[in-house]
Design a protein around this motif. Structure first.
Motif, PDB file in Angstrom:
ATOM      1  N   LEU A  46      41.017  42.139  24.527  1.00 12.82           N
ATOM      2  CA  LEU A  46      40.823  43.581  24.361  1.00 12.82           C
ATOM      3  C   LEU A  46      39.736  44.100  25.290  1.00 12.82           C
ATOM      4  O   LEU A  46      39.841  45.212  25.823  1.00 12.82           O
ATOM      5  CB  LEU A  46      40.466  43.886  22.906  1.00 12.82           C
ATOM      6  N   ILE A  47      38.690  43.298  25.520  1.00 15.48           N
ATOM      7  CA  ILE A  47      37.620  43.700  26.443  1.00 15.48           C
ATOM      8  C   ILE A  47      38.170  43.848  27.859  1.00 15.48           C
ATOM      9  O   ILE A  47      37.843  44.803  28.570  1.00 15.48           O
ATOM     10  CB  ILE A  47      36.470  42.668  26.396  1.00 15.48           C
ATOM     11  N   GLN A  48      39.022  42.897  28.280  1.00 16.81           N
ATOM     12  CA  GLN A  48      39.619  42.991  29.611  1.00 16.81           C
ATOM     13  C   GLN A  48      40.515  44.210  29.730  1.00 16.81           C
ATOM     14  O   GLN A  48      40.518  44.909  30.757  1.00 16.81           O
ATOM     15  CB  GLN A  48      40.422  41.726  29.909  1.00 16.81           C
ATOM     16  N   VAL A  49      41.268  44.504  28.670  1.00 18.11           N
ATOM     17  CA  VAL A  49      42.130  45.688  28.672  1.00 18.11           C
ATOM     18  C   VAL A  49      41.291  46.954  28.774  1.00 18.11           C
ATOM     19  O   VAL A  49      41.631  47.889  29.515  1.00 18.11           O
ATOM     20  CB  VAL A  49      43.005  45.713  27.399  1.00 18.11           C
ATOM     21  N   MET A  50      40.169  47.007  28.047  1.00 22.42           N
ATOM     22  CA  MET A  50      39.297  48.183  28.105  1.00 22.42           C
ATOM     23  C   MET A  50      38.655  48.314  29.483  1.00 22.42           C
ATOM     24  O   MET A  50      38.445  49.428  29.971  1.00 22.42           O
ATOM     25  CB  MET A  50      38.226  48.095  27.026  1.00 22.42           C
ATOM     26  N   LYS A  51      38.327  47.185  30.120  1.00 25.02           N
ATOM     27  CA  LYS A  51      37.795  47.245  31.489  1.00 25.02           C
ATOM     28  C   LYS A  51      38.817  47.882  32.423  1.00 25.02           C
ATOM     29  O   LYS A  51      38.468  48.739  33.260  1.00 25.02           O
ATOM     30  CB  LYS A  51      37.447  45.833  31.976  1.00 25.02           C
ATOM     31  N   ASN A  52      40.067  47.449  32.308  1.00 28.29           N
ATOM     32  CA  ASN A  52      41.123  48.021  33.154  1.00 28.29           C
ATOM     33  C   ASN A  52      41.295  49.512  32.879  1.00 28.29           C
ATOM     34  O   ASN A  52      41.447  50.321  33.807  1.00 28.29           O
ATOM     35  CB  ASN A  52      42.445  47.297  32.898  1.00 28.29           C
ATOM     36  N   HIS A  58      42.970  44.144  44.866  1.00 22.30           N
ATOM     37  CA  HIS A  58      42.975  45.603  45.034  1.00 22.30           C
ATOM     38  C   HIS A  58      44.010  46.280  44.127  1.00 22.30           C
ATOM     39  O   HIS A  58      44.646  47.264  44.520  1.00 22.30           O
ATOM     40  CB  HIS A  58      43.242  45.998  46.489  1.00 22.30           C
ATOM     41  N   THR A  59      44.177  45.759  42.930  1.00 23.77           N
ATOM     42  CA  THR A  59      45.164  46.331  42.003  1.00 23.77           C
ATOM     43  C   THR A  59      44.806  47.758  41.633  1.00 23.77           C
ATOM     44  O   THR A  59      45.667  48.651  41.614  1.00 23.77           O
ATOM     45  CB  THR A  59      45.256  45.472  40.727  1.00 23.77           C
ATOM     46  N   TYR A  60      43.538  48.000  41.330  1.00 24.33           N
ATOM     47  CA  TYR A  60      43.099  49.343  40.940  1.00 24.33           C
ATOM     48  C   TYR A  60      43.338  50.336  42.073  1.00 24.33           C
ATOM     49  O   TYR A  60      43.782  51.472  41.846  1.00 24.33           O
ATOM     50  CB  TYR A  60      41.613  49.344  40.576  1.00 24.33           C
ATOM     51  N   LEU A  61      43.040  49.908  43.303  1.00 24.32           N
ATOM     52  CA  LEU A  61      43.198  50.798  44.458  1.00 24.32           C
ATOM     53  C   LEU A  61      44.657  51.151  44.677  1.00 24.32           C
ATOM     54  O   LEU A  61      44.996  52.317  44.925  1.00 24.32           O
ATOM     55  CB  LEU A  61      42.611  50.147  45.703  1.00 24.32           C
ATOM     56  N   TRP A  62      45.538  50.168  44.565  1.00 27.29           N
ATOM     57  CA  TRP A  62      46.964  50.429  44.763  1.00 27.29           C
ATOM     58  C   TRP A  62      47.497  51.408  43.717  1.00 27.29           C
ATOM     59  O   TRP A  62      48.253  52.335  44.032  1.00 27.29           O
ATOM     60  CB  TRP A  62      47.753  49.123  44.711  1.00 27.29           C
ATOM     61  N   MET A  63      47.111  51.206  42.466  1.00 19.97           N
ATOM     62  CA  MET A  63      47.572  52.098  41.403  1.00 19.97           C
ATOM     63  C   MET A  63      47.031  53.515  41.600  1.00 19.97           C
ATOM     64  O   MET A  63      47.728  54.502  41.339  1.00 19.97           O
ATOM     65  CB  MET A  63      47.148  51.557  40.045  1.00 19.97           C
ATOM     66  N   LEU A  64      45.797  53.606  42.080  1.00 19.50           N
ATOM     67  CA  LEU A  64      45.213  54.927  42.344  1.00 19.50           C
ATOM     68  C   LEU A  64      45.965  55.647  43.464  1.00 19.50           C
ATOM     69  O   LEU A  64      46.245  56.847  43.370  1.00 19.50           O
ATOM     70  CB  LEU A  64      43.737  54.779  42.712  1.00 19.50           C
ATOM     71  N   LEU A  65      46.308  54.914  44.525  1.00 18.59           N
ATOM     72  CA  LEU A  65      47.022  55.524  45.652  1.00 18.59           C
ATOM     73  C   LEU A  65      48.408  55.998  45.235  1.00 18.59           C
ATOM     74  O   LEU A  65      48.829  57.114  45.612  1.00 18.59           O
ATOM     75  CB  LEU A  65      47.133  54.519  46.798  1.00 18.59           C
ATOM     76  N   HIS A  97      44.708  42.514  35.560  1.00 20.94           N
ATOM     77  CA  HIS A  97      44.053  43.771  35.907  1.00 20.94           C
ATOM     78  C   HIS A  97      44.974  44.978  35.817  1.00 20.94           C
ATOM     79  O   HIS A  97      44.540  46.105  36.030  1.00 20.94           O
ATOM     80  CB  HIS A  97      43.477  43.693  37.329  1.00 20.94           C
ATOM     81  N   MET A  98      46.239  44.740  35.518  1.00 15.63           N
ATOM     82  CA  MET A  98      47.201  45.837  35.430  1.00 15.63           C
ATOM     83  C   MET A  98      47.314  46.376  34.008  1.00 15.63           C
ATOM     84  O   MET A  98      47.652  47.556  33.799  1.00 15.63           O
ATOM     85  CB  MET A  98      48.573  45.362  35.912  1.00 15.63           C
TER      86      MET A  98
END
Length: 315
Positions: free
Chosen positions: A83-89, A174-181, A263-264
């Motif tokens: 759950l902590i990892q999910v909240m981080k994402n 760079h999962t966060y960056l790809w999703m943001l783009l 991270h997704m």
């Protein structure tokens, strides 16, 4: 006599105003019914979080467990770490979306400066259309372009730039960056519509007066357009903060795979995976219930801050 005549003359106007108000209310009744059916009526499903629900049994045939599922969220170390990892994402994606919330504002301002009407209409239409494309089709486009056998890797290999295909989708970098783009590409034009409507309401005499005083186009944007749009921007920003935990599920569901799942997986996708994939409907309902309560608390806090700082309420 004059007072009596004045009061008598006001009566028909009052009746007319009451009839008009009733008519306006009847117009919005269908929308109120839809809001109730899709936003409030489903809340009775929160009852599942207090039962050990096992389909296809009815809720009355299931064991009442009280707060067992809520306690399980914090009693199991594995569950807590996940759950902590999910909240981080969730916090990472929401923070990035808030930090880039100025992009639709900037896009609307620069789009308004295009003088060619046909080209302006083309750009606005071209950037708004992706909002109406489902995330399934977006992933299809992404797979065609960026998969190991996609167009980008094929062109790079044929040009001799790379020997092995670059794993754009089958990687956790760079999962966060790809999703943001992808999210920015899909929602930039649609998000700018609100600001374009605000620009249309600005008094044109302000621009004319500033132009006479020698202001150039960038000065007009900075001192007239931007200040006029800031109230709208702050309202949209506060609404985004109040929806901090609501990232949506569609985008992350179609892009997730065994390589990037760590991270997704945001909170909405986590709830879906627990309920639909794991079959633990009661636990998924408990997590979703806590998320809704936190969102309401955030909305209340943001509304309080808005009253204190801007003197206006958003709800």
């Amino acid at each position: 006599m004059k007072k009596g005549k004045t009061a008598a003359a006001a009566l028909p106007q009052k009746k007319t105003g009451d009839k008009r108000g009733i008519r306006y209310f009847l117009w919005i009744v269908p929308f109120l019914i839809l809001v109730f059916l899709f936003s409030y009526f489903p809340l009775h499903g929160w009852l599942y979080s207090f039962f050990d629900y096992k389909p296809p049994k009815s809720l009355g045939d299931c064991e009442f467990v009280g707060l067992q599922w809520f306690q399980m969220l914090f009693a199991n170390k594995t569950q807590v770490s996940q759950l902590i990892q999910v909240m981080k994402n969730t916090f990472a994606m929401s923070s990035l979306n808030i930090l880039t919330s100025f992009l639709p504002l900037a896009f609307a301002i620069f789009l308004n400066e295009i003088k060619c009407k046909k080209f302006k209409t083309f750009v606005q239409t071209f950037t708004t259309l992706p909002n109406f494309i489902s995330w399934v089709l977006v992933y299809s486009v992404a797979f065609s372009l960026f998969s190991s056998t996609g167009m980008v890797n094929t062109l790079l290999e044929n040009a001799g730039i790379i020997t092995d295909p670059i794993k754009f989708l089958d990687s956790d970098t760079h999962t966060y960056l790809w999703m943001l783009l992808w999210n920015t590409w899909k929602g930039l034009g649609w998000g700018a519509i609100m600001y374009l409507a605000g620009i249309a309401g600005i008094d044109q005499e302000l621009y004319e007066a500033a132009s006479i005083d020698g202001a150039n186009r960038f000065q007009l944007m900075r001192h007239i357009t931007l200040p006029a749009l800031m109230p709208t921007f702050f309202v949209m920003l506060m609404l985004a903060i109040s929806n901090f935990l609501n990232n949506g599920m569609d985008q992350y569901f179609v892009f997730q795979n065994s390589f990037n799942k760590e991270h997704m997986q945001v909170l909405d996708l986590y709830v879906y995976n627990i309920g639909m994939t794991g079959g633990s409907y009661s636990l998924a309902t408990a997590i979703s219930m806590l998320k809704s309560i936190v969102s309401v608390v955030l909305l209340t806090l943001v509304n309080f801050v808005s009253k204190k700082t801007r003197g206006e309420s958003i709800i």
